[in-house]
Scaffold this motif. Sequence first.
Motif, PDB file in Angstrom:
ATOM      1  N   PRO A  23      13.278  57.120 -45.510  1.00 37.37           N
ATOM      2  CA  PRO A  23      12.245  57.217 -44.488  1.00 37.37           C
ATOM      3  C   PRO A  23      12.548  56.365 -43.257  1.00 37.37           C
ATOM      4  O   PRO A  23      12.244  56.770 -42.135  1.00 37.37           O
ATOM      5  CB  PRO A  23      10.974  56.733 -45.180  1.00 37.37           C
ATOM      6  N   GLU A  24      13.185  55.231 -43.412  1.00 35.22           N
ATOM      7  CA  GLU A  24      13.515  54.405 -42.249  1.00 35.22           C
ATOM      8  C   GLU A  24      14.562  55.078 -41.379  1.00 35.22           C
ATOM      9  O   GLU A  24      14.451  55.092 -40.153  1.00 35.22           O
ATOM     10  CB  GLU A  24      14.012  53.031 -42.705  1.00 35.22           C
ATOM     11  N   LEU A  25      15.590  55.643 -42.027  1.00 35.36           N
ATOM     12  CA  LEU A  25      16.642  56.345 -41.283  1.00 35.36           C
ATOM     13  C   LEU A  25      16.066  57.565 -40.570  1.00 35.36           C
ATOM     14  O   LEU A  25      16.400  57.828 -39.410  1.00 35.36           O
ATOM     15  CB  LEU A  25      17.771  56.755 -42.235  1.00 35.36           C
ATOM     16  N   GLU A  26      15.186  58.270 -41.259  1.00 36.93           N
ATOM     17  CA  GLU A  26      14.537  59.440 -40.646  1.00 36.93           C
ATOM     18  C   GLU A  26      13.709  59.024 -39.428  1.00 36.93           C
ATOM     19  O   GLU A  26      13.731  59.681 -38.391  1.00 36.93           O
ATOM     20  CB  GLU A  26      13.656  60.144 -41.679  1.00 36.93           C
ATOM     21  N   ALA A  27      13.005  57.923 -39.515  1.00 43.27           N
ATOM     22  CA  ALA A  27      12.201  57.430 -38.391  1.00 43.27           C
ATOM     23  C   ALA A  27      13.097  57.013 -37.228  1.00 43.27           C
ATOM     24  O   ALA A  27      12.785  57.281 -36.057  1.00 43.27           O
ATOM     25  CB  ALA A  27      11.336  56.259 -38.844  1.00 43.27           C
ATOM     26  N   GLN A  28      14.227  56.375 -37.539  1.00 43.88           N
ATOM     27  CA  GLN A  28      15.165  55.977 -36.478  1.00 43.88           C
ATOM     28  C   GLN A  28      15.744  57.196 -35.766  1.00 43.88           C
ATOM     29  O   GLN A  28      15.846  57.226 -34.543  1.00 43.88           O
ATOM     30  CB  GLN A  28      16.306  55.129 -37.068  1.00 43.88           C
ATOM     31  N   GLU A  29      16.123  58.200 -36.550  1.00 43.38           N
ATOM     32  CA  GLU A  29      16.667  59.420 -35.951  1.00 43.38           C
ATOM     33  C   GLU A  29      15.622  60.131 -35.097  1.00 43.38           C
ATOM     34  O   GLU A  29      15.930  60.640 -34.026  1.00 43.38           O
ATOM     35  CB  GLU A  29      17.204  60.342 -37.042  1.00 43.38           C
ATOM     36  N   GLN A  30      14.405  60.168 -35.573  1.00 42.31           N
ATOM     37  CA  GLN A  30      13.318  60.780 -34.798  1.00 42.31           C
ATOM     38  C   GLN A  30      13.108  60.013 -33.497  1.00 42.31           C
ATOM     39  O   GLN A  30      12.932  60.613 -32.428  1.00 42.31           O
ATOM     40  CB  GLN A  30      12.014  60.806 -35.618  1.00 42.31           C
ATOM     41  N   ALA A  31      13.168  58.689 -33.548  1.00 39.76           N
ATOM     42  CA  ALA A  31      13.020  57.872 -32.338  1.00 39.76           C
ATOM     43  C   ALA A  31      14.167  58.145 -31.368  1.00 39.76           C
ATOM     44  O   ALA A  31      13.959  58.238 -30.147  1.00 39.76           O
ATOM     45  CB  ALA A  31      12.976  56.394 -32.705  1.00 39.76           C
ATOM     46  N   LYS A  32      15.384  58.307 -31.886  1.00 39.86           N
ATOM     47  CA  LYS A  32      16.541  58.628 -31.028  1.00 39.86           C
ATOM     48  C   LYS A  32      16.362  59.989 -30.361  1.00 39.86           C
ATOM     49  O   LYS A  32      16.655  60.154 -29.172  1.00 39.86           O
ATOM     50  CB  LYS A  32      17.837  58.621 -31.850  1.00 39.86           C
ATOM     51  N   ARG A  33      15.906  60.980 -31.141  1.00 38.36           N
ATOM     52  CA  ARG A  33      15.678  62.318 -30.570  1.00 38.36           C
ATOM     53  C   ARG A  33      14.625  62.273 -29.464  1.00 38.36           C
ATOM     54  O   ARG A  33      14.787  62.884 -28.410  1.00 38.36           O
ATOM     55  CB  ARG A  33      15.268  63.301 -31.666  1.00 38.36           C
ATOM     56  N   GLU A  34      13.545  61.539 -29.713  1.00 36.30           N
ATOM     57  CA  GLU A  34      12.489  61.431 -28.708  1.00 36.30           C
ATOM     58  C   GLU A  34      12.982  60.701 -27.463  1.00 36.30           C
ATOM     59  O   GLU A  34      12.660  61.092 -26.336  1.00 36.30           O
ATOM     60  CB  GLU A  34      11.268  60.733 -29.300  1.00 36.30           C
ATOM     61  N   ALA A  35      13.786  59.653 -27.640  1.00 39.21           N
ATOM     62  CA  ALA A  35      14.333  58.919 -26.497  1.00 39.21           C
ATOM     63  C   ALA A  35      15.276  59.815 -25.692  1.00 39.21           C
ATOM     64  O   ALA A  35      15.248  59.807 -24.454  1.00 39.21           O
ATOM     65  CB  ALA A  35      15.060  57.670 -26.980  1.00 39.21           C
ATOM     66  N   ALA A  36      16.101  60.595 -26.375  1.00 38.96           N
ATOM     67  CA  ALA A  36      17.009  61.514 -25.682  1.00 38.96           C
ATOM     68  C   ALA A  36      16.215  62.572 -24.915  1.00 38.96           C
ATOM     69  O   ALA A  36      16.563  62.927 -23.781  1.00 38.96           O
ATOM     70  CB  ALA A  36      17.951  62.179 -26.683  1.00 38.96           C
ATOM     71  N   GLN A  37      15.140  63.056 -25.527  1.00 37.92           N
ATOM     72  CA  GLN A  37      14.299  64.052 -24.861  1.00 37.92           C
ATOM     73  C   GLN A  37      13.635  63.446 -23.616  1.00 37.92           C
ATOM     74  O   GLN A  37      13.596  64.080 -22.567  1.00 37.92           O
ATOM     75  CB  GLN A  37      13.240  64.573 -25.840  1.00 37.92           C
ATOM     76  N   ARG A  38      13.136  62.212 -23.713  1.00 35.36           N
ATOM     77  CA  ARG A  38      12.519  61.562 -22.556  1.00 35.36           C
ATOM     78  C   ARG A  38      13.557  61.337 -21.450  1.00 35.36           C
ATOM     79  O   ARG A  38      13.270  61.517 -20.269  1.00 35.36           O
ATOM     80  CB  ARG A  38      11.876  60.237 -22.969  1.00 35.36           C
ATOM     81  N   ALA A  39      14.766  60.940 -21.841  1.00 34.68           N
ATOM     82  CA  ALA A  39      15.825  60.719 -20.847  1.00 34.68           C
ATOM     83  C   ALA A  39      16.175  62.027 -20.142  1.00 34.68           C
ATOM     84  O   ALA A  39      16.363  62.053 -18.920  1.00 34.68           O
ATOM     85  CB  ALA A  39      17.066  60.126 -21.514  1.00 34.68           C
ATOM     86  N   GLU A  40      16.240  63.107 -20.892  1.00 39.08           N
ATOM     87  CA  GLU A  40      16.543  64.418 -20.292  1.00 39.08           C
ATOM     88  C   GLU A  40      15.431  64.835 -19.329  1.00 39.08           C
ATOM     89  O   GLU A  40      15.691  65.339 -18.241  1.00 39.08           O
ATOM     90  CB  GLU A  40      16.717  65.465 -21.400  1.00 39.08           C
ATOM     91  N   GLN A  41      14.193  64.607 -19.718  1.00 35.88           N
ATOM     92  CA  GLN A  41      13.071  64.935 -18.836  1.00 35.88           C
ATOM     93  C   GLN A  41      13.117  64.090 -17.566  1.00 35.88           C
ATOM     94  O   GLN A  41      12.831  64.590 -16.471  1.00 35.88           O
ATOM     95  CB  GLN A  41      11.741  64.740 -19.570  1.00 35.88           C
TER      96      GLN A  41
END
Length: 149
Positions: A23-41
């Motif tokens: 669950p911690e790794l999954e949360a980290q990956e989700q945070a990375k995906r969200e950060a990448a999405q915000r950066a793209e926006q």
Amino acid sequence: MNRVIMLILLSVLSSNCLADWDPELEAQEQAKREAAQRAEQARERETQKMLGEANAKANREIMDSKRQSLGTAAKGKSDAEVNRLYDAKLKQTTEEANRAAQEAHNALSQGQGEAAVKQVTGKTLQELENMSDAEAEALSRQMEQKYGQ
């Protein structure tokens, strides 16, 4: 046989089936995906901002050019009025050019001026119309040397 099936079933159920899931790794990956999405926006917003600024600058330059072309008639006028005045001036200029070309064509087709053209260029209208591009370019250079620009 029942015992074997029961043992297999018991061993499967007792093993940790979710051993892959962290669950911690999954949360980290989700945070990375969200950060990448915000950066793209953010990049997209910056690109749109730059395009908007470039378009605004181009429009200002076009309007400045139109105002300069119109001169004093454009002073104190809105952009819409300047556009309307510029379009009217462009239409008038085009009509005048078409009218002058038609008058010149009519004069030449009626024989007026054909002698003058032959005297200046040394060629008849028929010869001028049937010239190749290279011959026309050579005649143009010759006329520039002879009469200036």
